[in-house]
Write an enzyme that holds these catalytic residues in place. Structure first.
Site, mmCIF file in Angstrom:
data_model
loop_
_atom_site.group_PDB
_atom_site.id
_atom_site.type_symbol
_atom_site.label_atom_id
_atom_site.label_comp_id
_atom_site.label_asym_id
_atom_site.label_seq_id
_atom_site.Cartn_x
_atom_site.Cartn_y
_atom_site.Cartn_z
ATOM 1 N N HIS A 116 0.850 -1.209 0.000
ATOM 2 C CA HIS A 116 0.000 0.000 0.000
ATOM 3 C C HIS A 116 0.872 1.240 0.000
ATOM 4 C CE1 HIS A 116 -3.769 2.119 0.392
ATOM 5 N NE2 HIS A 116 -3.279 2.841 1.379
ATOM 6 N N HIS A 118 1.046 5.503 -1.375
ATOM 7 C CA HIS A 118 0.659 6.730 -2.081
ATOM 8 C C HIS A 118 1.975 7.492 -2.253
ATOM 9 C CE1 HIS A 118 -3.548 5.938 -0.938
ATOM 10 N NE2 HIS A 118 -3.109 5.732 0.281
ATOM 11 N N TYR A 178 -5.148 7.683 -6.969
ATOM 12 C CA TYR A 178 -6.405 8.411 -7.169
ATOM 13 C C TYR A 178 -6.212 9.836 -7.672
ATOM 14 C CZ TYR A 178 -5.300 9.868 -2.331
ATOM 15 O OH TYR A 178 -4.666 10.329 -1.201
ATOM 16 N N ARG A 274 -16.345 6.365 2.278
ATOM 17 C CA ARG A 274 -16.499 7.829 2.310
ATOM 18 C C ARG A 274 -16.550 8.403 0.898
ATOM 19 N NH1 ARG A 274 -11.678 9.814 4.010
ATOM 20 N NH2 ARG A 274 -10.660 7.851 4.549
ATOM 21 N N HIS A 335 -5.799 -1.035 6.281
ATOM 22 C CA HIS A 335 -5.915 -0.548 7.667
ATOM 23 C C HIS A 335 -6.780 -1.501 8.498
ATOM 24 C CE1 HIS A 335 -3.788 3.015 6.523
ATOM 25 N NE2 HIS A 335 -4.746 3.426 5.712
ATOM 26 N N ASP A 386 2.396 2.987 3.027
ATOM 27 C CA ASP A 386 1.275 3.920 2.918
ATOM 28 C C ASP A 386 1.727 5.373 2.756
ATOM 29 O OD1 ASP A 386 -1.200 5.135 3.002
ATOM 30 O OD2 ASP A 386 -1.680 4.562 5.044
HETATM 31 ZN ZN LIG Z 1 -3.863 4.754 1.909
#
Ligand SMILES: [Zn+2]
Length: 513
Positions: A116, A118, A178, A274, A335, A386
């Protein structure tokens, strides 16, 4: 459970997959990693000579090697042909090692998978440690960086961050992507330009990548469950609706097995409950079925997410994802920190993988997830760095056990083998590379060697050497990394990005100005 694995037949491997073995269970096997030139002998871009051993054959002799399961073995002769291992023989006496074999002192491990990532969050390292805050105030800082990135600056940053990962022993990254569009949400001329920057960055840093193309549609859920509009920065994340998200993914051009390049495969992601209403989740899940692709989602990172989800849908995030059909063996929930007993049963019972990001969860004050209960319920565990507050997969792995100790008051729930499996074979599998993460014939030829003469590991006992490396080793102890049969790091030097700190500095400076 109506999970992605129930989607009917998966694409076959076999001859059309380049003769790559198909593991039991029928998981589709993408083609191999970094391509080998026509002559068959892998020639690294760094110009390092390849020892003799026959056409395309390389050999290493590991003083100590943990092969991916079980115990550490001594005197392991490892042979690769092209991108794949073809023979692995422990207990070979030194005098029987063929000439031209590369010696590997230290402990050699399979490639580490960072499940994971970003990449752009790396820009916030250290900065957010000044003063107080919560996950939500950190997110505002993160959005400021997201607002400044362009395809070119993202390429430079991601390449440098992935090079840092390679130095830490990472051979495959799962990029939860994203940041799709330009400022204000305007698509670039190629609407996948940002994703292509990430794929190019991974190639430039010598990693395999699973591009987890993420659907992100709404700005969040208010405490009463009302959907919130996208903020100006969040508009860059959204395709408008899931149908247009799917159109953009189709334009990215995955083949029928989800491959985007020899080193890159497509995965899909639902950002979170969300950001994606349940009615919009189906196109994402359908794409996972069509490509045999991994499906990832953020799950219950914060109590506020759970409360808003309950207000909006009358169910926990895990239950909402289960009802949509998003759980199953090909799915990974990231998570999974704040779960009910029933949530844990849903995840474990569906064999949904859980990716823990313990350093990020600590740095952002997220909380400690129920790792032991999830594993007991049936969920494979993996790890990711992450937000990249640190990039050290050995540290992520040991934190899984250390967090469990802090929460339970007991030691020894996860031993070194279980933690090493989370960082290697389980991580690669959850990213759609089930033929990686073990040093066995037929697997992708990834090797990570950890020196044992550093101040951290000097004097470690042979009988517990894996325990020493997992619980006391560091990314700084990684000396050599081979990815898909190709040298990427040698003697602590990255062969494709000669000065990784300089690359990071020049990529970060304009973003932080
Ligand atoms: Zn993340």
């Amino acid at each position: 459970m109506a999970g992605p694995e129930d989607a009917g037949p998966v694409p076959a491997g076999g001859p059309e997959a380049g003769g790559v073995p198909v593991p039991a269970g029928g998981v589709p096997v993408p083609a191999g990693g970094v391509p080998v030139p026509a002559g068959g002998v892998p020639v690294p871009a760094g110009g390092v000579p390849v020892p003799a051993g026959g056409p395309g054959i390389r050999r290493w002799y590991a003083e100590l090697a943990w092969l991916g399961r079980g115990e550490v073995r001594t005197g392991v002769l490892i042979e690769a042909s092209g991108n794949f291992f073809r023979a692995v023989t422990p207990d070979v006496p030194p005098e029987a090692v063929p000439p031209g074999t590369e010696r590997r002192p230290g402990l050699t491990l399979p490639g580490l998978a960072n499940a994971h990532s970003h990449a752009f969050h790396r820009a916030l390292r250290g900065i957010t440690e000044a003063g107080e805050g919560t996950f939500w105030t950190w997110r505002e800082r993160m959005y400021q960086v997201a607002g400044r990135l362009s395809p070119d600056s993202y390429l430079a940053l991601a390449r440098a961050v992935y090079a840092e990962m390679a130095l830490a022993g990472v051979t495959c990254v799962g990029e939860f992507h994203y940041l799709h569009h330009g400022p204000g949400g305007s698509p670039y001329p190629d609407p996948n330009e940002m994703g292509r920057s990430l794929i190019q960055a991974a190639a430039g840093a010598g990693l395999r990548i699973t591009l987890l193309d993420t659907c992100y549609l709404t700005g969040g859920l208010a405490p009463d469950g009302t959907p919130e509009p996208l903020s100006p920065v969040q508009q860059r994340f959204s395709d408008g609706d899931a149908a247009r998200w799917a159109d953009r993914l189709a334009a990215l051009g995955p083949d029928e097995r989800g491959m985007l390049a020899p080193h890159a495969r497509a995965g899909v992601a639902i950002h979170s409950v969300r950001a994606v209403p349940p009615a919009q989740m189906h196109p994402v899940i359908d794409w996972s079925h069509r490509l045999g692709a991994p499906l990832h989602a953020h799950l219950s990172e914060q109590p506020a997410e759970n409360e808003a989800c309950l207000a909006a849908y009358g169910a926990t995030p895990a239950r909402v994802l289960e009802d949509a059909g998003a759980l199953g063996p090909r799915s990974t929930m990231v998570h999974a920190t704040h779960l009910t007993r029933h949530d844990i049963e849903l995840l474990g019972g569906s064999r949904t993988c859980v990716c823990l990001c313990p350093s990020t969860e600590a740095f952002l004050a997220d909380g400690i997830g129920p790792a032991g209960a999830l594993a007991a319920a049936g969920s494979p565990l993996t790890v990711g760095s992450d937000s990249h507050a640190v990039i050290d997969l050995l540290d992520e792995a040991r934190r899984v056990e250390l967090d469990e100790r802090l929460a339970s008051g007991r030691r020894g729930r996860f031993g070194a083998v279980a933690l090493a499996e989370a960082a290697t074979v389980a991580g690669h599998t959850c990213l759609g590379w089930p033929q990686a993460g073990e040093i066995v014939p037929g697997a992708l030829a990834d090797l990570v060697t950890v020196r044992l003469d550093s101040p951290r590991l000097a004097g470690a006992a042979a009988a517990t050497i894996l325990e020493s490396v997992i619980f006391a080793g560091s990314a700084a102890d990684v000396t050599d990394v081979v990815t898909s049969g190709r040298d990427v790091v040698r003697d602590g030097r990255h062969l494709l990005v000669p000065d990784v700190p300089a690359a990071l500095t020049s990529a970060l400076r304009p973003l932080l100005a």
